[in-house]
Design an enzyme around this catalytic site. Structure first.
Site: not given
Ligand code: NI
Length: 171
Positions: A46, A51, A93-94, A135-136, A139
């Site tokens: 995701g 991000q 998380c990236l 999670h997304e 964000h």
């Molecule tokens: Ni994330």
């Protein structure tokens, strides 16, 4: 095009995003394509627009991590309309690479959103997909998974990140 992923510490990650108001534009399509490419290049499931430095309510998800072309999901201006049950599982998380922790989430979610063309979509997911959607969606509200951890764990991770920042290994 693979975009640069913003890391923890960048204010864009902790700023609530603005809704997308223009649909079907080449610009939006390009952003969605670039976000998928960036997510796959980083082996994520995701990725949310903030991000990549775009403070818009847009996220791409693929629980198959690129294995199944049918699994690609684009959620624009998503709204979680139902949350049910509970799951606890490891999450990363990236934007916070190298850190994974157990996070409590709802087991099932129902989400209402638009696709990139502006069509209304409704989607239900459970387990990994439900986790990714939550999670997304976080964000887009400027919330990172660290917020779901105990203060002790969160401070420990923050301290480690600060050290990485000071030694120039975090940008
Ligand atoms: Ni994330």
């Amino acid at each position: 095009m693979v975009l640069k992923i913003r890391k923890y510490g960048d204010p864009v990650l902790e700023t609530p995003c603005d809704p997308v108001t223009e649909f079907g534009s080449d610009e939006l399509k390009q952003l969605v394509d670039n976000m998928f490419e960036t997510m796959y290049a980083n082996k994520g499931v995701g990725l949310a627009a903030p991000q990549v430095g775009v403070s818009k309510r847009l996220t791409v998800i693929d629980p198959s991590a690129g294995e199944d072309p049918e699994a690609k999901i684009v959620l624009v201006n998503p709204e979680l309309v139902k949350l049910e049950g509970r799951q606890v599982g490891e999450e990363g998380c990236l934007s916070i690479p190298g850190f994974r922790e157990d996070v409590k989430r709802a087991m099932r979610v129902k989400v209402k959103a638009k696709d990139a063309a502006g069509e209304t979509i409704e989607l239900e997911g459970e387990e990994l997909l439900a986790r990714a959607i939550q999670h997304e969606n976080d964000h887009l509200n400027g919330v990172l998974f660290l917020k779901h951890l105990s203060p002790l764990k969160r401070d420990m991770i923050r301290r480690k990140i600060r050290k990485l920042q000071q030694s120039g290994e975090w940008d």
